[in-house]
Design a protein around this motif. Structure first.
Motif, mmCIF file in Angstrom:
data_model
loop_
_atom_site.group_PDB
_atom_site.id
_atom_site.type_symbol
_atom_site.label_atom_id
_atom_site.label_comp_id
_atom_site.label_asym_id
_atom_site.label_seq_id
_atom_site.Cartn_x
_atom_site.Cartn_y
_atom_site.Cartn_z
ATOM 1 N N GLU A 452 -40.803 1.046 -1.464
ATOM 2 C CA GLU A 452 -41.798 1.212 -2.527
ATOM 3 C C GLU A 452 -41.141 1.102 -3.897
ATOM 4 O OE1 GLU A 452 -45.365 4.342 -3.777
ATOM 5 O OE2 GLU A 452 -44.295 4.538 -1.865
ATOM 6 N N ALA A 453 -39.962 1.661 -4.050
ATOM 7 C CA ALA A 453 -39.258 1.585 -5.334
ATOM 8 C C ALA A 453 -38.857 0.152 -5.660
ATOM 9 C CB ALA A 453 -38.032 2.493 -5.296
ATOM 10 N N VAL A 454 -38.415 -0.602 -4.663
ATOM 11 C CA VAL A 454 -38.044 -2.006 -4.898
ATOM 12 C C VAL A 454 -39.256 -2.798 -5.355
ATOM 13 C CG1 VAL A 454 -37.180 -4.130 -3.851
ATOM 14 C CG2 VAL A 454 -36.129 -1.946 -3.261
ATOM 15 N N VAL A 455 -40.392 -2.626 -4.685
ATOM 16 C CA VAL A 455 -41.616 -3.337 -5.067
ATOM 17 C C VAL A 455 -42.024 -2.971 -6.485
ATOM 18 C CG1 VAL A 455 -44.075 -3.611 -4.587
ATOM 19 C CG2 VAL A 455 -42.437 -3.575 -2.696
ATOM 20 N N SER A 456 -42.006 -1.686 -6.790
ATOM 21 C CA SER A 456 -42.417 -1.219 -8.114
ATOM 22 C C SER A 456 -41.547 -1.817 -9.211
ATOM 23 C CB SER A 456 -42.359 0.307 -8.162
ATOM 24 O OG SER A 456 -42.685 0.777 -9.456
ATOM 25 N N ASN A 457 -40.242 -1.756 -9.031
ATOM 26 C CA ASN A 457 -39.327 -2.271 -10.052
ATOM 27 C C ASN A 457 -39.373 -3.790 -10.139
ATOM 28 O OD1 ASN A 457 -38.649 0.412 -10.168
ATOM 29 N ND2 ASN A 457 -36.445 0.089 -10.141
ATOM 30 N N LEU A 458 -39.549 -4.448 -9.014
ATOM 31 C CA LEU A 458 -39.623 -5.906 -9.015
ATOM 32 C C LEU A 458 -40.842 -6.382 -9.802
ATOM 33 C CD1 LEU A 458 -38.317 -8.502 -7.810
ATOM 34 C CD2 LEU A 458 -39.918 -8.267 -5.899
ATOM 35 N N LEU A 459 -41.988 -5.791 -9.539
ATOM 36 C CA LEU A 459 -43.205 -6.182 -10.254
ATOM 37 C C LEU A 459 -43.099 -5.837 -11.737
ATOM 38 C CD1 LEU A 459 -45.928 -5.148 -7.644
ATOM 39 C CD2 LEU A 459 -45.130 -7.445 -8.185
ATOM 40 N N MET A 460 -42.452 -4.733 -12.049
ATOM 41 C CA MET A 460 -42.285 -4.348 -13.446
ATOM 42 C C MET A 460 -41.405 -5.365 -14.190
ATOM 43 S SD MET A 460 -43.206 -2.213 -15.729
ATOM 44 C CE MET A 460 -43.859 -0.890 -14.701
ATOM 45 N N GLU A 461 -40.363 -5.869 -13.520
ATOM 46 C CA GLU A 461 -39.502 -6.881 -14.132
ATOM 47 C C GLU A 461 -40.307 -8.140 -14.475
ATOM 48 O OE1 GLU A 461 -35.624 -7.130 -14.343
ATOM 49 O OE2 GLU A 461 -36.190 -5.055 -14.770
ATOM 50 N N TYR A 462 -41.167 -8.548 -13.566
ATOM 51 C CA TYR A 462 -42.022 -9.711 -13.839
ATOM 52 C C TYR A 462 -43.038 -9.402 -14.936
ATOM 53 C CZ TYR A 462 -40.351 -12.510 -9.889
ATOM 54 O OH TYR A 462 -39.586 -13.260 -9.044
ATOM 55 N N GLU A 463 -43.577 -8.211 -14.924
ATOM 56 C CA GLU A 463 -44.571 -7.824 -15.923
ATOM 57 C C GLU A 463 -43.965 -7.820 -17.327
ATOM 58 O OE1 GLU A 463 -48.176 -6.651 -17.579
ATOM 59 O OE2 GLU A 463 -47.744 -7.387 -15.570
ATOM 60 N N GLN A 464 -42.734 -7.405 -17.435
ATOM 61 C CA GLN A 464 -42.064 -7.335 -18.734
ATOM 62 C C GLN A 464 -41.399 -8.649 -19.137
ATOM 63 O OE1 GLN A 464 -39.356 -4.051 -18.275
ATOM 64 N NE2 GLN A 464 -40.985 -2.497 -18.336
ATOM 65 N N GLY A 465 -41.528 -9.667 -18.296
ATOM 66 C CA GLY A 465 -40.962 -10.974 -18.627
ATOM 67 C C GLY A 465 -39.468 -11.081 -18.419
ATOM 68 N N LYS A 466 -38.880 -10.129 -17.729
ATOM 69 C CA LYS A 466 -37.443 -10.183 -17.469
ATOM 70 C C LYS A 466 -37.110 -11.111 -16.303
ATOM 71 C CE LYS A 466 -36.654 -5.506 -19.247
ATOM 72 N NZ LYS A 466 -36.163 -4.129 -18.934
ATOM 73 N N LEU A 467 -38.104 -11.365 -15.477
ATOM 74 C CA LEU A 467 -37.994 -12.350 -14.400
ATOM 75 C C LEU A 467 -39.138 -13.325 -14.557
ATOM 76 C CD1 LEU A 467 -37.177 -10.190 -11.230
ATOM 77 C CD2 LEU A 467 -35.648 -11.764 -12.398
ATOM 78 N N LEU A 468 -38.858 -14.611 -14.329
ATOM 79 C CA LEU A 468 -39.877 -15.647 -14.442
ATOM 80 C C LEU A 468 -39.836 -16.504 -13.190
ATOM 81 C CD1 LEU A 468 -39.244 -16.751 -18.146
ATOM 82 C CD2 LEU A 468 -41.070 -15.260 -17.315
ATOM 83 N N THR A 469 -40.980 -16.679 -12.519
ATOM 84 C CA THR A 469 -40.991 -17.418 -11.256
ATOM 85 C C THR A 469 -40.635 -18.877 -11.447
ATOM 86 O OG1 THR A 469 -43.380 -17.793 -11.515
ATOM 87 C CG2 THR A 469 -42.691 -15.896 -10.190
ATOM 88 N N GLN A 470 -40.915 -19.460 -12.643
ATOM 89 C CA GLN A 470 -40.633 -20.879 -12.820
ATOM 90 C C GLN A 470 -39.166 -21.169 -13.077
ATOM 91 O OE1 GLN A 470 -42.502 -19.025 -14.876
ATOM 92 N NE2 GLN A 470 -42.324 -19.624 -17.017
ATOM 93 N N THR A 471 -38.351 -20.126 -13.321
ATOM 94 C CA THR A 471 -36.940 -20.365 -13.607
ATOM 95 C C THR A 471 -36.056 -20.124 -12.393
ATOM 96 O OG1 THR A 471 -36.598 -18.075 -14.335
ATOM 97 C CG2 THR A 471 -37.257 -19.689 -16.003
ATOM 98 N N ILE A 472 -36.611 -19.606 -11.306
ATOM 99 C CA ILE A 472 -35.813 -19.385 -10.107
ATOM 100 C C ILE A 472 -36.585 -19.892 -8.895
ATOM 101 C CG2 ILE A 472 -34.535 -17.414 -10.997
ATOM 102 C CD1 ILE A 472 -36.470 -15.577 -9.595
ATOM 103 N N ILE A 473 -35.852 -20.240 -7.862
ATOM 104 C CA ILE A 473 -36.453 -20.666 -6.607
ATOM 105 C C ILE A 473 -36.312 -19.519 -5.625
ATOM 106 C CG2 ILE A 473 -36.331 -22.331 -4.731
ATOM 107 C CD1 ILE A 473 -35.224 -24.330 -6.729
ATOM 108 N N ILE A 474 -37.424 -19.038 -5.095
ATOM 109 C CA ILE A 474 -37.441 -17.810 -4.322
ATOM 110 C C ILE A 474 -37.661 -18.129 -2.846
ATOM 111 C CG2 ILE A 474 -38.603 -15.593 -3.989
ATOM 112 C CD1 ILE A 474 -39.534 -15.835 -6.922
ATOM 113 N N ASN A 475 -36.884 -17.479 -1.995
ATOM 114 C CA ASN A 475 -37.154 -17.507 -0.567
ATOM 115 C C ASN A 475 -38.149 -16.382 -0.281
ATOM 116 O OD1 ASN A 475 -37.220 -17.480 2.183
ATOM 117 N ND2 ASN A 475 -35.041 -17.055 2.466
ATOM 118 N N TYR A 476 -39.415 -16.744 -0.188
ATOM 119 C CA TYR A 476 -40.453 -15.730 -0.083
ATOM 120 C C TYR A 476 -40.347 -14.901 1.200
ATOM 121 C CZ TYR A 476 -42.639 -18.093 -4.010
ATOM 122 O OH TYR A 476 -42.879 -18.640 -5.247
ATOM 123 N N ARG A 477 -39.662 -15.411 2.200
ATOM 124 C CA ARG A 477 -39.541 -14.654 3.442
ATOM 125 C C ARG A 477 -38.740 -13.359 3.243
ATOM 126 N NH1 ARG A 477 -41.481 -17.428 7.639
ATOM 127 N NH2 ARG A 477 -41.770 -19.671 7.360
#
Length: 898
Positions: A452-477
């Motif tokens: 739960e903590a990983v999910v919360s912090n991960l989404l917060m990073e995206y929300e704050q613009g610290k992570l951007l999906t278009q700049t990295i290639i993610i293995n969704y699995r």
């Protein structure tokens, strides 16, 4: 075992594509159809299928085998290039530590200089090609952004010559610099860049590896499956460790974490000397645990000091690479502990460890790691064994505030960090607050509070613009590790709240999809059907609904699939909806609904359109299998003109590759729908239809064969009428191949059957005559009109009875009628005109590139050079080098376009 190769057939896919792991967890074999006749992985390709793409970025997870795949491709190219002027330039970027060395090893290397200067003469310039293989981009000792910038900035200088360049770059999936893709597209052209990732192993690959190592594959795979270790078995590096533990030592694999399996594997490799030590029988005096801790020390030094390997000598022995290596003497400091006993680190001890299976030779005095993952794992394990503090970890692994205001982890150390997070909970907690995305690479324990903590912090990073999906290639699995009881409640606010950042919302949808969160079906349907939402999010929602497999939710997608959507500009939403409703596992559409939904693709040149993929990978195979079982259904379908014409318009511009196994079925289907009834009616009005305007040459060739097979060869009148109309409204090339006796050999399209010739009015001679036209152009050229040269080229294609120019694309002027009919004085003037054009034509226009247009001046320049090369080569010796560059460009541009 670690260095053994198994001759596997590996497969690749676009990073944006999804590949199917079967019910047993192994890659579903794309070469084998399911029991229902469907291909579960139609989007996967072999390297041979993409090898013609000039520029390839080859991605893969650690240990997946991308370096081995790159090496095999390089070996194949080397064999194919024997007896040619082409050259191969291979560079392991892991050995590069400075910008200067990168330039010297690549752009200032003799092979690159020979290529860009075209030093072998004109003939070599036209065909000589340089094949560059750049491995380990992510392991380069420079910053990734710096390496990428140097590569693209230098290549831009040679943009005119990239048609003679093949480039392959290998990199780990998660750290590919985004600038590399955009800039290489600009340099090579959008259609000349391919990005593919290496996918895991098939079950049969694991069987082959087990058999090669003397392991009973049935019992091995049974234990791997029973103990849920298939995710390790489908990656070559961890497969080797599993086989080591299972085969050589008979250890149980049950309840072992991935770091424990890696540790066992590295210890096994420490027991195994390489061939040189086996031959000499010099086994050394260290036990495996002592070798292991020394190997870990070497790993820590090479990883944290940015060193490529170890120099087995002096710096003088490795002078060109001394800044990238560590000397053995510098590793011989103080002691280590193994089996609770201290022992000295000596030079013989280091050499003994370097001779194990963990390392491989990089030259006479250079020793490197057999696989970078060994170094990353052992460096982390070394810190654990030495009880690394959190503060020391932070000083080693984080960028400074000056380098990164966010104080993030160093990208090149992500894998080592992930191992540490698996081994040391306190360090995992630190990483959780700064780089939760890196934790996805680690072995996250199935603890709900941590997930739960990983999910919360991960989404917060995206929300704050610290992570951007278009700049990295993610293995969704990797998101599978995040499934916990409270996941739906965590993700729901991001899915329903339109004010949140689009990247955060998209990530939440992807997590819901991978973890199959059924409780969010209603929210996903609402998002997918809301025309006010971003189209990208709606597509992600539809994909998630399709994967979660709830029937009621899928049925609510019908309006999106069946009705026109103006906002869906490239049919992506429509294609995803159709795929969710109709696939090889279930079909929620009636035949009427399905065929009513078919429309011509809005963007016929969009190869990666989800709608085109649905047509090619789902609909066509479904129809093929259905009609194979019940041929009557196809006959009934062809009688329903409304349905069949809808399918025809959808298929006629379908993008298919040459090797597509469905190609023949599609061509026959189009022929049955469109061509067969029209030939039977002997009505040529249909030939004005837009179907014949298709640029799909395979379709024209198929039509020509069908026409040839249909007609009675004695019925010249019917054939003449068909050919005349086909020539008038379509491409006669393929008809000419099927009916050569009905065409004049010199001019395609001019009928020559007796009956047609007798009924045709007597042809008039061309005025002015071809000879007069040639002389007129030569006179204009002598008067300084350079455009007369390329007009002369056209006039030389004419014969006395010609009604149009022909052979416009023939590069050799001596093969044209105008040259063959010219006397010696005229030929001399033509040669002089070629010299005049080459020397004085200064302007080069490249606007026509990629626009399906012919640039006659470029073709004329190509012809001028070839004419001088064949008939007056001594003239070329007098031409300035700058003019050679222009001439080379003219030739290259034309050859590239045609």
């Amino acid at each position: 075992m670690s260095n053994q190769t198994y001759n596997w057939q590996r497969f690749w896919c676009s990073p944006s594509e999804r590949f199917d792991l079967g019910y047993d967890g192994y890659l579903s074999d794309p070469d084998v159809k399911s029991v229902n006749g469907y291909n579960p992985n139609p989007k996967l390709v072999t390297f041979r299928e993409i090898s013609e793409i000039p520029c390839l970025i080859l991605l893969g997870e650690p240990g997946i085998g991308k370096t081995q795949a790159m090496k095999e491709e390089e070996d194949k190219v080397t064999a194919e290039l024997e007896n040619t002027d082409d050259e191969i330039l291979s560079l392991d970027l892991r050995s590069v530590s400075t910008e200067d060395k990168l330039n010297k090893k690549l752009f200032e290397s003799p092979k690159f200089i020979r290529w860009q200067s075209g030093s072998h003469g004109l003939s070599a310039t036209l065909r000589e090609r340089l094949h560059i293989f750049l491995d380990s981009l992510d392991e380069c000792l420079l910053r990734l952004e710096t390496v990428a910038a140097i590569l693209v900035d230098e290549l831009k200088y040679y943009k005119e010559d990239v048609n003679r360049l093949t480039l392959r770059i290998a990199c780990r999936t998660a750290v590919l610099p985004s600038v590399l893709e955009s800039e290489l597209k600009e340099i090579f052209g959008e259609d000349s860049l391919g990005i593919y990732q290496l996918v895991p192993l098939r079950r049969q690959d694991v069987v082959k590896a087990a058999e090669a190592n003397g392991i009973d594959p049935e019992s091995f795979l049974e234990e791997v499956s029973r103990k849920n270790l298939v995710p390790l078995a489908i990656k070559p590096i961890t497969l080797n460790f599993l086989m080591k533990s299972y085969g050589d030592r008979g250890q149980s694999l049950e309840n072992k974490r991935i770091d424990e399996i890696y540790l066992d594997g590295c210890r096994c490799l420490c027991e195994e000397s390489n061939s040189s030590r086996r031959d000499s029988r010099a086994m050394g005096g260290l036990d495996p645990d002592q070798r292991l801790i020394i190997a870990a020390r070497i790993a820590a030094v090479t990883i944290f000091a940015n060193r490529f390997g170890v120099c087995n000598g002096t710096y003088a022995d490795c002078a060109p690479s001394k800044d990238e290596l560590v000397l053995i003497e510098n590793l011989c400091i103080e002691t280590e502990v193994a089996n609770s006993k201290n022992f000295d680190i000596t030079e013989p001890a280091i050499k003994e460890v370097l001779d194990t299976g963990l390392f491989s030779s990089g030259g006479e005095k250079l020793i490197g790691w057999s696989h970078q993952t060994y170094a990353e794992f052992l460096a982390a394990w070394y810190l654990k064994e030495h009880h690394v503090s959190v503060s020391l970890f932070q000083s080693l692994f984080y960028l400074s505030k000056d380098e990164d205001p966010e104080h993030k982890l160093i990208p090149q150390l992500h894998e080592t960090v992930a191992w540490l997070a698996t081994m040391i909970p306190e360090i995992r907690e630190v990483i959780l607050t700064t780089d939760p995305d890196v934790l996805l690479l680690s072995d996250i324990p199935p603890e709900p509070s941590l997930q739960e903590a990983v999910v919360s912090n991960l989404l917060m990073e995206y929300e704050q613009g610290k992570l951007l999906t278009q700049t990295i290639i993610i293995n969704y699995r990797l998101y599978e590790k995040l499934k916990h009881p409270n996941l739906a409640e965590q993700l729901r606010p991001y899915i329903v709240d339109a004010s949140k950042a689009i990247d955060a919302r998209d990530t939440a949808i992807k997590i819901a999809e991978v973890c199959e969160v059924n409780k969010l079906q209603n929210e996903l349907v609402t998002l997918a059907t809301d025309s006010e939402e971003k189209i990208e999010l709606r597509i992600s929602a539809v994909q998630a609904i399709g994967e979660i497999r709830d029937k009621n939710s899928r049925l609510k997608l019908k309006p999106l699939a069946l009705n026109p959507l103006p906002e869906d500009e490239d049919d992506r939403l429509k294609g995803c909806c159709l795929q969710a409703l109709c696939n090889n596992k279930r079909n929620y559409l009636t035949d009427d609904e399905l065929f009513d939904a078919l429309t011509p693709p809005k963007k016929i040149n969009l190869v990666d359109s989800s709608y085109q993929r649905f047509l090619k990978n789902t609909l066509v195979p479904m129809l093929q299998e259905k009609w194979r079982r019940e041929p009557r259904l196809k006959s009934d379908f062809l009688k329903e003109e409304g349905k069949s014409m809808k399918l025809l318009k959808a298929l006629v511009n379908l993008v298919m590759i040459e090797s597509d196994p469905l190609l023949e079925f599609v061509l026959n289907l189009i022929g049955d729908i469109y061509l067969k009834p029209r030939l039977a009616d002997h009505d040529q009005d249909w030939m004005q239809d837009e179907v014949l305007r298709s640029r799909w040459e395979k379709l024209h060739k198929h039509f020509a064969q069908r026409i040839y097979d249909t007609f009675n060869q004695d019925n010249t009148e019917s054939i003449d009428r068909t050919i005349e109309w086909y020539y008038k409204f379509a491409n006669p090339k393929w008809l000419y191949e099927q009916f050569p006796s009905y065409f004049n050999n010199s001019e395609q399209g001019q009928l020559a059957s007796n009956k047609a010739a007798n009924t045709r009015p007597q042809q008039k001679l061309l005025e002015p005559s071809p000879r007069e036209r040639v002389i007129l152009c030569l006179d204009q050229l002598d008067d300084g009109n350079l455009s007369a040269w390329w007009q002369l080229n056209l006039e030389m294609t004419l014969k006395p009875y010609s009604r149009h120019y022909s052979n416009e694309f023939e590069p050799d002027l001596t093969k044209l009628p105008g040259w063959k009919e010219a006397d010696e004085p005229t030929r001399t003037r033509i040669i002089e005109g070629a010299e005049n054009y080459i020397i004085n034509q200064k302007e080069i226009n490249t606007d026509w590139i990629g626009k399906n247009k012919v640039n006659w001046p470029a073709l004329a320049g190509c012809r001028a050079f070839l004419l001088l090369l064949n008939k007056a080569p001594k003239i070329l010796d007098k031409i300035p080098s700058e003019t050679w560059r222009i001439g080379h460009l003219l030739s290259s541009l034309f050859l590239l376009e045609t």
